[in-house]
Design a protein around this motif. Structure first.
Motif, PDB file in Angstrom:
ATOM      1  N   PHE A  62      -3.485  -3.531   2.832  1.00 18.69           N
ATOM      2  CA  PHE A  62      -2.012  -3.554   2.736  1.00 18.69           C
ATOM      3  C   PHE A  62      -1.557  -2.931   1.423  1.00 18.69           C
ATOM      4  N   GLU A  63      -2.304  -3.238   0.384  1.00 21.29           N
ATOM      5  CA  GLU A  63      -1.930  -2.755  -0.937  1.00 21.29           C
ATOM      6  C   GLU A  63      -2.042  -1.228  -0.998  1.00 21.29           C
ATOM      7  N   GLN A  64      -3.139  -0.725  -0.435  1.00 19.06           N
ATOM      8  CA  GLN A  64      -3.337   0.723  -0.454  1.00 19.06           C
ATOM      9  C   GLN A  64      -2.297   1.453   0.376  1.00 19.06           C
ATOM     10  N   ARG A  65      -1.792   0.762   1.395  1.00 22.77           N
ATOM     11  CA  ARG A  65      -0.756   1.380   2.212  1.00 22.77           C
ATOM     12  C   ARG A  65       0.641   1.141   1.628  1.00 22.77           C
ATOM     13  N   GLY A  66       0.678   0.452   0.487  1.00 17.86           N
ATOM     14  CA  GLY A  66       1.958   0.277  -0.193  1.00 17.86           C
ATOM     15  C   GLY A  66       2.854  -0.802   0.393  1.00 17.86           C
ATOM     16  N   PHE A  67       2.268  -1.736   1.129  1.00 16.41           N
ATOM     17  CA  PHE A  67       3.075  -2.804   1.720  1.00 16.41           C
ATOM     18  C   PHE A  67       3.258  -3.975   0.757  1.00 16.41           C
ATOM     19  N   VAL A  68       2.264  -4.195  -0.070  1.00 12.56           N
ATOM     20  CA  VAL A  68       2.316  -5.321  -1.002  1.00 12.56           C
ATOM     21  C   VAL A  68       1.722  -4.898  -2.343  1.00 12.56           C
ATOM     22  N   THR A  69       2.070  -5.647  -3.368  1.00 13.69           N
ATOM     23  CA  THR A  69       1.351  -5.533  -4.631  1.00 13.69           C
ATOM     24  C   THR A  69       0.764  -6.903  -4.916  1.00 13.69           C
ATOM     25  N   THR A  70      -0.302  -6.940  -5.723  1.00 14.68           N
ATOM     26  CA  THR A  70      -0.958  -8.227  -5.937  1.00 14.68           C
ATOM     27  C   THR A  70      -1.239  -8.480  -7.410  1.00 14.68           C
ATOM     28  N   ARG A  71      -1.211  -9.739  -7.710  1.00 18.06           N
ATOM     29  CA  ARG A  71      -1.707 -10.234  -8.988  1.00 18.06           C
ATOM     30  C   ARG A  71      -2.587 -11.413  -8.619  1.00 18.06           C
ATOM     31  N   ARG A  72      -3.334 -11.868  -9.542  1.00 16.14           N
ATOM     32  CA  ARG A  72      -4.182 -13.039  -9.310  1.00 16.14           C
ATOM     33  C   ARG A  72      -3.311 -14.216  -8.855  1.00 16.14           C
ATOM     34  N   GLY A  73      -3.621 -14.734  -7.688  1.00 17.17           N
ATOM     35  CA  GLY A  73      -2.883 -15.896  -7.193  1.00 17.17           C
ATOM     36  C   GLY A  73      -1.478 -15.596  -6.720  1.00 17.17           C
ATOM     37  N   GLU A  74      -1.158 -14.348  -6.552  1.00 11.54           N
ATOM     38  CA  GLU A  74       0.194 -13.996  -6.120  1.00 11.54           C
ATOM     39  C   GLU A  74       0.202 -12.654  -5.408  1.00 11.54           C
ATOM     40  N   LEU A  75       1.071 -12.563  -4.429  1.00 13.37           N
ATOM     41  CA  LEU A  75       1.190 -11.337  -3.647  1.00 13.37           C
ATOM     42  C   LEU A  75       2.682 -11.075  -3.486  1.00 13.37           C
ATOM     43  N   THR A  76       3.086  -9.829  -3.665  1.00 10.53           N
ATOM     44  CA  THR A  76       4.504  -9.511  -3.560  1.00 10.53           C
ATOM     45  C   THR A  76       4.740  -8.513  -2.434  1.00 10.53           C
ATOM     46  N   VAL A  77       5.675  -8.850  -1.587  1.00 13.26           N
ATOM     47  CA  VAL A  77       6.029  -7.964  -0.476  1.00 13.26           C
ATOM     48  C   VAL A  77       6.936  -6.867  -1.006  1.00 13.26           C
ATOM     49  N   VAL A  78       6.535  -5.620  -0.844  1.00 13.74           N
ATOM     50  CA  VAL A  78       7.381  -4.524  -1.315  1.00 13.74           C
ATOM     51  C   VAL A  78       7.793  -3.604  -0.166  1.00 13.74           C
ATOM     52  N   ASN A  79       7.140  -3.735   0.983  1.00 11.25           N
ATOM     53  CA  ASN A  79       7.544  -2.916   2.126  1.00 11.25           C
ATOM     54  C   ASN A  79       7.459  -3.759   3.393  1.00 11.25           C
ATOM     55  N   ARG A  80       8.512  -4.473   3.624  1.00  8.30           N
ATOM     56  CA  ARG A  80       8.556  -5.379   4.766  1.00  8.30           C
ATOM     57  C   ARG A  80       8.428  -4.653   6.100  1.00  8.30           C
ATOM     58  N   PRO A  81       9.143  -3.546   6.280  1.00  5.74           N
ATOM     59  CA  PRO A  81       8.988  -2.830   7.554  1.00  5.74           C
ATOM     60  C   PRO A  81       7.547  -2.413   7.826  1.00  5.74           C
ATOM     61  N   GLY A  82       6.812  -2.121   6.760  1.00 11.26           N
ATOM     62  CA  GLY A  82       5.406  -1.773   6.944  1.00 11.26           C
ATOM     63  C   GLY A  82       4.636  -2.933   7.545  1.00 11.26           C
TER      64      GLY A  82
END
Lengths: 250, 250
Positions: free
Chosen positions: A207-227
């Motif tokens: 997902f991260e490589q496709r640009g849908f989310v970014t991640t940190r330790r213990g946390e994930l952020t949605v950056v492309n919901r339609p994806g």
DNA sequence: CGTATGTCGTACGCTTCCGTACTGAAAAAG
DNA sequence: CTTTTTCAGTACGGAAGCGTACGACATACG
């Protein structure tokens, strides 16, 4: 393209009947009469990460109308198999069995994403439901919405691949959150989906490589919901639309 | 060791409140008053193999109190994924959404094993539920039992292997049948479990070699129920026990 | 009685995901 | 700042089940 904040989320519906200071959709939809029936017994509570709401085979003490945060309802069997069968956020209330006239919890329910809510003692809620047909009707429709969600979870568990299920879960959590950041470890996501922790890591990576989310330790952020929606396909959406229909007609 | 006939099946409970000529547990449990409320509107019907009871997104016309046979409740999504989320037999009633105040079917429901029952028009049932708290309470508990079954199906779909799920399905069907013969093709079992037809064939073969079932074309007979129970492990049993509890306290 | 159709047995390569486990990195605890 | 704990990344062999497909039987039907 953004999916930022709450603007384009299906479950968010700041409609006219919104009650001041209340985000919970059910409380917001109560008639003044029903509100006055419940309000004296409501207790504002903050809900810690992993806080237990219900334990299997134990009596349900309170129903929680969530304001912020996400609760997981997890089915468990005698051989310690476990899997999440539904999530509850500000659109609903915990303690579905109470609405059905049962006071025993079947599943394990706990806060997956911390937050807050208003709780009411089980017997108070049951009494109010007895007294008010309109309250009963609203809560029954909410319970029906939860049933539909559970049925769809059964469908996803049997038919979807790991990535599809993970996307579905993230979308359902995102619907119920005020930020785009999901404060969860891969381990917990794995428990909920009933898969390997390492499997979740790999899927998130993709997902991260496709640009849908970014991640940190213990946390994930949605950056492309339609994806994510494209990945989840029709494993996501039906229960959400049905809940809209159910709560729209009350 | 046998599991023959209906003697040792958990769901069978020929208790004192049994109504003459009625096998359906819910109808059998009705108070005389509730019975007189429903009885005038009940229509005896025979139910053919694959007969459609409810279609997704369509209004529910009737609720069916089954006497004989087994109905499948199958969740479907827009991409034609489908999987069974529950079964209903003489212990219950179709049209769960009606009990929840909704008149739309979410799932596809059809007879998997032919039989018979008594049906009632949806609006008649809803009116009766409005009028009688005791009837409402009974039906809500039945609906709660169905919810538990669905949640356990989600658990089995996510966690169990094909053999375990097949054993579970056969046990649930067996509970609801008057004979030990399940008149179903591998193809239909596969559709319900959401697996490959060939996978079902192989699993049944294994059951046959272990002496749990015998088979004929289009039919499978349970000859060693405890054997199947051992295979299914704790994926079978919990919903059945909970239904007993729920209906026992009405 | 012969043919069409549905049903079952079986096989092969392939995908998905598991079980296990080791490592490094980040955060928390001291 | 150091130690301990938690979390994430990665790897490898293997199990389970899929998609596909082909042939062999039954059974129903013309």
């Amino acid at each position: 393209m953004s999916g930022n904040l709450t603007l384009d989320r299906p479950l968010v519906n700041m409609d006219a009947s919104h009650r001041a200071g209340i985000r919970n959709r059910l409380l917001g939809k109560l008639s003044p009469k029903d509100w006055s029936l419940l309000q004296p017994h409501l207790e504002a509570v903050s809900l810690r990460e992993r806080q237990v709401i219900e334990a299997p085979q134990k009596p349900i003490a309170h129903a929680y109308f969530l304001e912020i945060g996400v609760a997981s309802v997890v089915a468990v069997d005698n051989e310690d198999h476990r899997i999440e069968v539904g999530v509850i956020g500000y659109e609903g209330v915990t303690g579905v069995p109470l609405i059905m006239g049962d006071n025993r919890a079947q599943h394990s329910t706990y806060m997956q994403i911390p937050g807050s809510g208003h709780r009411i003692a089980a017997d108070r809620l049951c009494a109010a439901i007895e007294d008010s047909p309109s309250l009963r009707s609203l809560l029954l429709k909410s319970a029906q919405g939860f049933m539909i969600q559970t049925a769809h979870t059964a469908l996803a568990n049997g038919r979807a691949k790991l990535e599809e299920r993970l996307a579905r879960w993230l979308l359902m959590a995102h619907d119920r959150m005020t930020s785009n950041a999901v404060p969860l470890t891969h381990e917990f996501l794995a428990v909920m989906l009933g898969v390997r922790r390492a499997g979740v890591t790999v899927a998130i990576h993709s997902f991260e490589q496709r640009g849908f989310v970014t991640t940190r330790r213990g946390e994930l952020t949605v950056v492309n919901r339609p994806g994510l929606e494209r990945v989840a396909g029709s494993f996501y959406g039906t229960p959400e639309a049905e809940l809209e229909r159910l709560l729209g007609t009350v």
